[in-house]
Enzyme design. Structure first.
Site, PDB file in Angstrom:
ATOM      1  N   LEU A  41       3.976 -47.448 -23.956  1.00  0.00           N
ATOM      2  CA  LEU A  41       4.022 -46.623 -25.153  1.00  0.00           C
ATOM      3  C   LEU A  41       4.777 -45.372 -24.717  1.00  0.00           C
ATOM      4  O   LEU A  41       4.432 -44.753 -23.714  1.00  0.00           O
ATOM      5  CB  LEU A  41       2.601 -46.292 -25.622  1.00  0.00           C
ATOM      6  CG  LEU A  41       2.406 -45.793 -27.039  1.00  0.00           C
ATOM      7  CD1 LEU A  41       3.026 -46.717 -28.068  1.00  0.00           C
ATOM      8  CD2 LEU A  41       0.923 -45.618 -27.338  1.00  0.00           C
ATOM      9  N   ASP A  42       5.816 -45.029 -25.441  1.00  0.00           N
ATOM     10  CA  ASP A  42       6.686 -43.921 -25.049  1.00  0.00           C
ATOM     11  C   ASP A  42       5.900 -42.633 -24.812  1.00  0.00           C
ATOM     12  O   ASP A  42       4.844 -42.411 -25.410  1.00  0.00           O
ATOM     13  CB  ASP A  42       7.731 -43.629 -26.134  1.00  0.00           C
ATOM     14  CG  ASP A  42       8.717 -44.757 -26.304  1.00  0.00           C
ATOM     15  OD1 ASP A  42       8.944 -45.502 -25.332  1.00  0.00           O
ATOM     16  OD2 ASP A  42       9.255 -44.891 -27.404  1.00  0.00           O
ATOM     17  N   PHE A  43       6.466 -41.776 -23.981  1.00  0.00           N
ATOM     18  CA  PHE A  43       5.904 -40.465 -23.667  1.00  0.00           C
ATOM     19  C   PHE A  43       5.567 -39.690 -24.946  1.00  0.00           C
ATOM     20  O   PHE A  43       4.528 -39.051 -25.041  1.00  0.00           O
ATOM     21  CB  PHE A  43       6.935 -39.702 -22.823  1.00  0.00           C
ATOM     22  CG  PHE A  43       6.537 -38.311 -22.429  1.00  0.00           C
ATOM     23  CD1 PHE A  43       5.604 -38.100 -21.433  1.00  0.00           C
ATOM     24  CD2 PHE A  43       7.115 -37.208 -23.037  1.00  0.00           C
ATOM     25  CE1 PHE A  43       5.249 -36.813 -21.051  1.00  0.00           C
ATOM     26  CE2 PHE A  43       6.769 -35.921 -22.667  1.00  0.00           C
ATOM     27  CZ  PHE A  43       5.831 -35.726 -21.670  1.00  0.00           C
ATOM     28  N   SER A  45       5.017 -40.952 -27.971  1.00  0.00           N
ATOM     29  CA  SER A  45       4.260 -41.740 -28.945  1.00  0.00           C
ATOM     30  C   SER A  45       2.792 -41.703 -28.562  1.00  0.00           C
ATOM     31  O   SER A  45       2.439 -41.420 -27.418  1.00  0.00           O
ATOM     32  CB  SER A  45       4.764 -43.190 -28.964  1.00  0.00           C
ATOM     33  OG  SER A  45       6.112 -43.234 -29.380  1.00  0.00           O
ATOM     34  N   ARG A 141      11.765 -48.104 -27.373  1.00  0.00           N
ATOM     35  CA  ARG A 141      11.807 -47.202 -28.540  1.00  0.00           C
ATOM     36  C   ARG A 141      12.179 -47.940 -29.833  1.00  0.00           C
ATOM     37  O   ARG A 141      12.845 -47.398 -30.716  1.00  0.00           O
ATOM     38  CB  ARG A 141      12.746 -46.023 -28.272  1.00  0.00           C
ATOM     39  CG  ARG A 141      12.297 -45.197 -27.069  1.00  0.00           C
ATOM     40  CD  ARG A 141      13.160 -44.015 -26.776  1.00  0.00           C
ATOM     41  NE  ARG A 141      13.031 -42.941 -27.732  1.00  0.00           N
ATOM     42  CZ  ARG A 141      12.069 -42.028 -27.784  1.00  0.00           C
ATOM     43  NH1 ARG A 141      11.091 -42.061 -26.906  1.00  0.00           N
ATOM     44  NH2 ARG A 141      12.072 -41.090 -28.691  1.00  0.00           N
TER      45      ARG A 141
END
Length: 178
Positions: A41-43, A45, A141
């Site tokens: 999970l993106d930084f 998000s 992403r």
């Protein structure tokens, strides 16, 4: 087998080491040895991240060939038209190829949503809308790139469900065994 559900806060790396970046990591929140994230999970998000000590289960959750659905709440800039939503539903052409079809719908602003720190930028002249989007892949992403491709950049992104598991009432940084 250990299976951990974590509500990953905004601004945390989905790994246990920071590789010299100085950014917060999962070690701040998960004190258990031997568990690893099933996917990322993106930084920037937030939301559900599953960790496990079982390599086969990790692959079943993370590998796109298993087509495990992942559901997100995305706060986007503007008000998506039915055509924009239909494009998301059919699949979006991105630089790395066409995405699989997604489920996409406009939803009311979520109630009882935790505040984000820092808050998203607010602009009086540009409305924002919440959409619920379910995908069955997990490219880098991907949701952000999909919404941008239909003209509605993502302002805030929260994963609320992976397969049968959901974030439930976990506050950011809280976790529980599944």
């Amino acid at each position: 087998m250990t299976l951990i559900l974590l509500n990953k806060p905004y601004g945390v790396l989905s790994q246990f080491t920071d590789e010299g970046s100085g950014k917060p990591t999962l070690k701040t929140y998960i004190p258990l040895p031997g568990v690893y994230p099933a996917g990322r999970l993106d930084f920037d998000s937030e939301g559900l991240l599953i960790l496990t000590d079982d390599g086969r289960e990790q692959a079943r959750i993370a590998d796109p060939k298993h087509k495990m659905p992942k559901t997100y709440l995305a706060q986007v800039e503007g008000i998506p038209s039915e055509d924009a939503l239909e494009t998301l539903r059919r699949g979006v052409d991105l630089k790395d190829g066409r995405t699989r079809p997604a489920r996409a719908q406009i939803i009311p602003a979520p109630e009882n949503l935790w505040p984000r720190d820092p808050p998203i930028r607010y602009r009086k002249s540009v409305p924002d809308t919440w959409i619920e989007l379910t995908i069955t892949e997990g490219r880098n992403r991907q949701v952000r790139r999909m919404t941008a491709a239909v003209g509605h950049p993502t302002l805030r992104l929260i994963r609320i469900r992976i397969g049968e598991w959901d974030v439930g009432k976990l506050a950011p940084g809280e976790w529980r065994e599944a």
